[in-house]
Structure formats: structure tokens, C-alpha cells
Design a protein around this motif. Structure first.
Motif, short mmCIF file in Angstrom:
data_model
loop_
_atom_site.label_atom_id
_atom_site.label_comp_id
_atom_site.label_asym_id
_atom_site.label_seq_id
_atom_site.Cartn_x
_atom_site.Cartn_y
_atom_site.Cartn_z
N GLN A 1 8.79 -5.51 -41.59
CA GLN A 1 7.79 -5.16 -42.62
C GLN A 1 7.45 -6.39 -43.47
OE1 GLN A 1 6.54 -2.19 -41.97
NE2 GLN A 1 8.21 -2.27 -40.50
N ASP A 2 8.48 -7.18 -43.77
CA ASP A 2 8.24 -8.42 -44.52
C ASP A 2 7.33 -9.35 -43.74
OD1 ASP A 2 9.54 -7.92 -46.80
OD2 ASP A 2 11.08 -9.46 -46.57
N PHE A 3 7.61 -9.43 -42.44
CA PHE A 3 6.80 -10.31 -41.59
C PHE A 3 5.35 -9.84 -41.58
CE2 PHE A 3 4.78 -10.80 -37.45
CZ PHE A 3 4.73 -12.17 -37.36
N TYR A 4 5.15 -8.54 -41.42
CA TYR A 4 3.78 -8.01 -41.37
C TYR A 4 3.01 -8.36 -42.64
CZ TYR A 4 4.84 -4.92 -37.37
OH TYR A 4 5.15 -4.42 -36.15
N ALA B 1 -4.41 -13.08 -46.90
CA ALA B 1 -5.16 -14.21 -47.41
C ALA B 1 -4.20 -15.28 -47.92
CB ALA B 1 -6.08 -13.75 -48.54
N ARG B 2 -3.02 -14.83 -48.36
CA ARG B 2 -2.03 -15.80 -48.83
C ARG B 2 -1.71 -16.79 -47.72
NH1 ARG B 2 1.62 -16.57 -52.70
NH2 ARG B 2 0.82 -14.83 -53.89
N GLU B 3 -1.43 -16.25 -46.52
CA GLU B 3 -1.07 -17.15 -45.43
C GLU B 3 -2.25 -18.02 -45.02
OE1 GLU B 3 0.11 -16.99 -40.77
OE2 GLU B 3 0.53 -15.23 -41.98
N LEU B 4 -3.43 -17.43 -44.93
CA LEU B 4 -4.58 -18.17 -44.43
C LEU B 4 -5.11 -19.19 -45.43
CD1 LEU B 4 -6.68 -15.41 -42.66
CD2 LEU B 4 -5.53 -17.32 -41.58
N GLU C 1 -7.03 -3.62 -47.65
CA GLU C 1 -5.64 -3.16 -47.83
C GLU C 1 -4.85 -3.29 -46.53
OE1 GLU C 1 -6.21 0.43 -51.07
OE2 GLU C 1 -5.14 0.85 -49.21
N LEU C 2 -5.44 -2.74 -45.48
CA LEU C 2 -4.74 -2.77 -44.19
C LEU C 2 -4.52 -4.20 -43.72
CD1 LEU C 2 -6.63 0.18 -42.46
CD2 LEU C 2 -4.16 0.12 -42.95
N ARG C 3 -5.52 -5.01 -43.92
CA ARG C 3 -5.42 -6.41 -43.52
C ARG C 3 -4.28 -7.09 -44.28
NH1 ARG C 3 -6.35 -9.94 -39.68
NH2 ARG C 3 -7.09 -11.94 -40.40
N GLN C 4 -4.23 -6.83 -45.56
CA GLN C 4 -3.20 -7.44 -46.39
C GLN C 4 -1.81 -6.91 -46.06
OE1 GLN C 4 -5.10 -10.11 -47.60
NE2 GLN C 4 -3.85 -9.87 -49.42
N LEU C 5 -1.76 -5.72 -45.50
CA LEU C 5 -0.47 -5.15 -45.09
C LEU C 5 -0.08 -5.60 -43.68
CD1 LEU C 5 -0.88 -1.55 -46.53
CD2 LEU C 5 0.67 -3.32 -47.35
N ILE D 1 6.04 -8.60 -31.60
CA ILE D 1 5.06 -9.55 -32.15
C ILE D 1 4.72 -10.68 -31.20
CG2 ILE D 1 5.81 -9.04 -34.51
CD1 ILE D 1 7.18 -11.77 -34.57
N GLY D 2 5.28 -10.67 -29.99
CA GLY D 2 4.97 -11.72 -29.03
C GLY D 2 5.79 -12.97 -29.29
N HIS D 3 5.38 -14.03 -28.63
CA HIS D 3 6.14 -15.28 -28.72
C HIS D 3 5.68 -16.06 -29.93
CE1 HIS D 3 7.48 -14.39 -24.70
NE2 HIS D 3 6.24 -14.12 -24.42
#
Lengths: 180, 387
Positions: A81-84, A90-93, A132-136, A38-40
Motif C-alpha cells: 500500500q505504501d508503494f502504491y 505527482a510527488r514522484e513525478l 484521487e485514484l491516481r494519487q492512490l 508490480i513486475g520487475h
């Protein structure tokens, strides 16, 4: 540091020094893994710690001490998987930003529920799959590869879905008059 | 009001298509939402819509543990699973089948888990190989003059180490992180040809598309190739930027010290946003809490002992002898006719003084004499009479 079977066996049996040695040996592996994946990001520390805690809590259940790698990998995969799922949702944003104006919950009023149902039914199968993919937790570039399209086209699908929703609300003219 | 919308889509006005929101964008959106109830409702409905779509999939998915096992099984990564495990996987697969038919994103999810697992296996292989290296490996440079056979062995060993590092780089197309435990060293070669000697505990991170921007925790000695693109090393306290040079960076929780061996570097102090330029033989200490511009100081003799290397760059032979005398507690007498010569080379401090002096003698075209007590050596010009 080598994860000898004897060491892992002692860790499995609850030898504190062996558990400590195993976790110390796993730490750089976990860190390197998450960084590569996931990078830095600031979340790396949490991912590493949570993965190590999972190993710590369940190492006594390890059936085959020669399979520490697979055991540790499952812990890391679980955390990832939890992180993804939280990554680009949308929850985070938007959730946090909307929070001061009241929690975002399921619509209470029947008319709001109707709006949501109408909005859902207005989505094309492609738009729905993209959301769906975005939310996952897939990035737009990854979604584009999944749906065999370009990143720009994927983003356009999202925009169109939102515009449909806006039209359903019947506030288009009002919004445009305020925005411009 | 218009200013607040500039960071967003001007027609939808909410950040639908961004991977993340900057602080500025968050602030602008919050301001827009507070003054516009219609936009607020619209945004709220969008969030509800997205969550509803998500739940239509996630509510029907098995627990993550089961999903992971299915992904590993289907990718052939589960290994020698027991019959009980295989039976469990088949049960989960059966339950998952209708969900997969309706939601193609589930297949993408399983593929991503398998890809994640493969990367884990790669990192495991790399890191356990690194940790098993019982003997620290360090880069070595031949002398400018004649390099005797012993130097070639050292150089060959370094090449092998660097080649292994290069293979790792080729395997990993994304972000890289190298960790070196305490008591270990590791030589890393970057894609641009620059090399780094990490002294554990240390970590180095970089990405393929920004190979000349690295992040360091702990200590590292950098040998940077010349390039039009600057090379930067970032620690918690300082950003060191160079074009082509050799320098050491020691970072801890409170400060970062940068010491230059050759060339010039620019150091940016993160805390007080001041810059200093260091030349060869100069050093500076960037403190985490300092509000004043950092000082530039003379590095003094042998400032990079922590690297585990002797680093000589155009160093007078008598200074080389002095450094070796101090390190090995021996006496080295240098013929006056050799004292004005200069040498460039890098040695591992684990080498014996006799090995190093043999290489020095060969490089100078000199002869090495050793007295019986093995603590006194003499470098004389070839052909000179010995007393």
C-alpha cells in the motif's frame, strides 16, 4: 522449507536460528509475490526487506503460530500500500524536479491559497475521483476500469482539469506564445 | 526550447498523463522549469492541487493496518478471526462509512487490497509446494531410439512436474517469478513450450505478454523451442538470444557463463556492449567488469555437470561411456561395432549407472553385461557371443 508450528513457535519465543529459518523461508515467497504484483522493479528488494523486517519485529506478537501465512501477508500488504501511494503520484513525478526551485509546500500567500481553492472547486466530480485514484497509485488502465471509461477518456479528463487550472491562473496566452 | 517540450504534452507542457518519467523527460522538464517561472508556478500549483485532493481522502482514512483488516474481512479473507478482531473491524467500518460515501476511490482501494491478498495466497501455495519438493525434479528426454520402461517413468514424472508448472502459469496472468532454494532443482515450462531446469539457488522471472524474454539469477539449463520470435535470457552481465536451441547459463555476482549444447546463440555482453555467437559445444564467460570482447572457447567434455544432468546430443557411444565411467568410477567396455553409433538423450545424475546403461543398451538394440563386482560393464551387439 516447511513452516512447522514448532519452528514458528520457537521463532516467536526468540530462538535466533528459528527466526532466521522463518525469514529465509519467507524471502522467496515475498520476492515472488511482489514481482508478480508490480513486475520487475528496483523497489522489489526494498519491499521484500521491509516486509521481512516487519515480520521480524513483530513475530513475538503472533497469537496463533499456525497463522504465519496471514501474519506475513499483512506485512506484505502494508508495504505494498505504501508503494502504491508513492508510485504514480505527482510527488514522484514532479516533486523531485521542482525541488531545486524551492520546496512544494502549502501556499503561504493568501492569493496563492485562493488560487488553489478556486482550482479545487473547478474540478468536476469525475476529475476529482480520477486524481484521487491516481494519487492512490492506480494505473490509468485501472482507473479507466474503475470509472467505466476508456484510458484515453480518463487522460483527457486530467488534461482538461489542468487546462482549467491554467485558465484560472490567467497565463494561457503567455504559455501558448512560449510553447509554440 | 521547443526540443525540450517534445517529450511532453505540447499544450500543457508537463507530464500529466505519463506513468513514469524517463531520464530524458526529467531533464527536459527541469530545463523548461528553470527558464520559465510561469510554468514553474503552474506546475507547483498542479502538484499542490493533487496533494490537496489526496489529503482530502487520506487524512480521513484509518491507519493502513486497519484498512487492510477491513478489506480482508469484507472479502472473506480474514479467516477465523477472534470476536475481538471482528468487533474492531466493525468499529473501523462505521468510522469509514461517511468517507466511502464521499469518496468512491476508497472502495477501489479496498478491492485492490483484497486482490493483492488473493495473489499472496496463490504465491504462498505455489512457493511452499516448491520448497516442500524434497527430491529435485528435472526434465528428461527419451532416447531417439527405443525407450525402455524405466525411461518412460522418468519422462512421466517430468511431465507431471511440467504440468504443475503449467497450471501455475495459467493461474497467474501477470508477472511470474520462480525461486529455487539452494540444494533444490525445478523444471519450469514456459508458455511457448520452452523448458528451463533451474538449479538452486536460482530465480527466473518473466511476464505473460513477453514469454520469450526471461530474467535469470543463478543457473539454468534452457531447452528453447523454435519460433520466429527470438528467445532471450537476461542476467546482470549478459543477454543471450536464440531462436531454438539448448544451452546452460550460470550467473553469479561477478560473471555469467553460457554454454551451448545444440543450435546457436548470440550473447550480448552488457558491460562492453560486444556480441559473440556460440555454436554447439562452445562456451563463453562474460565478466561484470571486462572491457574486452568475450572469448569463444571449446566447452570441453561434460561442461554442464552443474545441471545435475547427463546431456548427450548426437554423442558417440564411446564418449557416452567415458562420461559415465568418470562420473560413476566404473569401467564400461563398448563393442567396437557400436562405437560409431551416436546417441541423443538426457539423464538425471541421481540415476544409477546400471539404470542409465540399461536404457543406452535398449536404445542401441544392444545387450548389457555386468560383472560380479558391479564396477565393470560391457555393451555388446545383440546376438554376439560373450567371452
Amino acid at each position: 522449507m516447511e513452516f512447522s508450528s514448532a519452528l514458528v513457535q520457537r521463532a516467536k519465543e526468540g530462538d535466533d536460528a528459528a527466526v532466521d529459518a522463518v525469514l529465509r523461508g519467507l524471502e522467496p515467497i515475498m520476492r515472488g509475490y511482489f514481482t508478480r504484483r508490480i513486475g520487475h522493479r528496483t523497489e522489489i528488494d526494498d519491499l521484500v526487506q521491509n516486509s521481512l523486517i516487519r515480520v521480524h519485529r513483530s513475530i513475538s506478537d503472533l497469537n496463533n503460530v499456525s497463522r504465519l501465512q496471514a501474519f506475513a501477508m499483512k506485512g506484505a500488504l502494508y508495504e505494498l500500500q505504501d508503494f502504491y501511494r508513492g508510485r504514480y503520484s505527482a510527488r514522484e513525478l514532479l516533486h523531485e524536479i521542482l525541488e531545486p526551485f524551492g520546496p512544494v509546500t502549502e501556499p503561504d500567500r493568501p492569493e496563492d491559497r485562493l488560487d488553489l481553492d478556486r482550482a479545487l472547486s473547478s474540478l468536476t466530480p469525475l476529475a476529482r475521483r480520477i486524481i484521487e485514484l491516481r494519487q492512490l497509485g492506480f494505473k490509468y488502465t485501472e482507473i479507466a476500469a474503475e470509472v467505466d471509461s476508456s484510458e484515453a477518456a480518463v487522460k483527457m479528463q486530467v488534461k482538461r482539469a489542468f487546462e482549467k487550472l491554467r485558465n484560472l491562473l490567467g497565463v494561457l496566452l503567455l504559455l501558448l506564445s512560449q510553447a509554440w | 526550447m521547443v526540443t525540450a517540450f517534445c517529450v511532453m504534452d505540447p499544450t500543457t507542457r508537463i507530464p500529466l498523463q505519463q506513468e513514469a518519467l524517463s531520464k530524458q523527460a526529467r531533464s527536459a522538464l527541469r530545463s523548461a522549469l528553470s527558464s520559465d517561472p510561469v510554468l514553474r508556478d503552474q506546475t507547483r500549483l498542479w502538484v499542490q492541487l493533487c496533494e490537496q485532493v489526496t489529503r482530502s481522502v487520506t487524512d480521513r482514512l484509518p491507519p493502513s493496518d486497519d484498512l487492510i483488516v477491513v478489506a480482508l474481512y469484507e472479502a472473506g479473507l480474514l479467516g477465523d478471526a477472534t470476536a475481538e478482531t471482528v468487533s474492531h473491524v466493525h468499529g473501523v467500518q462505521t468510522a469509514l462509512e461517511p468517507v466511502r460515501r464521499e469518496h468512491l476511490s476508497v472502495d477501489a482501494l479496498l478491492r485492490r487490497i483484497a486482490a493483492d491478498a488473493r495473489v499472496f495466497q496463490e504465491v504462498w501455495a505455489e512457493q511452499t509446494m516448491t520448497q516442500r519438493g524434497a527430491h529435485p525434479s528435472r526434465p528428461s528426454r527419451p532416447w531417439r531410439r527405443v525407450a525402455p520402461p524405466t525411461a518412460w517413468w522418468t519422462a512421466a514424472a517430468a511431465v507431471v512436474v511440467l504440468a504443475v508448472a503449467a497450471v501455475f502459469l495459467l493461474r497467474a496472468p501477470e508477472a511470474h517469478h520462480m525461486t529455487v532454494p539452494e540444494g533444490f532443482s525445478k523444471a519450469v515450462q514456459l508458455a511457448d513450450g520452452s523448458s528451463v531446469l533451474l538449479r538452486g539457488p536460482a530465480g527466473l522471472s518473466w511476464q505473460d505478454d513477453r514469454a520469450r524474454q526471461v530474467f535469470l539469477s543463478g543457473s539454468g539449463f534452457f531447452d528453447v523451442t523454435s519460433n520466429t520470435e527470438p528467445f532471450s535470457v537476461t542476467t546482470d552481465h549478459a543477454v543471450t538470444t536464440v531462436e531454438g536451441t539448448e544451452f546452460g547459463v550460470e550467473s553469479g555476482s561477478e560473471s555469467t557463463r553460457i554454454t551451448v549444447v545444440s543450435g546457436r546463440v548470440r550473447v550480448h555482453a552488457v558491460q562492453n556492449r560486444s556480441d559473440v555467437v556460440l555454436g554447439a559445444g562452445e562456451t563463453t564467460l562474460i565478466a561484470a567488469t571486462s572491457d574486452t570482447a568475450p572469448d569463444v572457447r571449446f566447452a570441453g567434455p561434460d561442461p554442464l555437470t552443474w545441471t545435475g544432468l547427463f546431456i548427450f546430443r548426437d554423442t558417440p557411444v564411446d564418449s557416452v561411456a567415458l562420461a559415465l565411467e568418470r562420473a560413476y568410477d566404473v569401467d564400461i567396455d563398448v563393442d567396437p561395432s557400436l562405437q560409431s553409433e551416436t546417441l541423443t538423450g538426457t539423464f538425471d545424475r541421481d540415476q544409477s549407472v546400471l539404470d542409465i546403461l540399461s536404457i543406452v543398451a535398449a536404445a542401441l538394440g544392444a545387450e548389457l553385461e555386468q560383472q560380479g563386482d558391479q564396477t565393470t560393464y560391457r555393451l555388446i551387439r545383440r546376438g554376439s557371443a560373450t567371452g
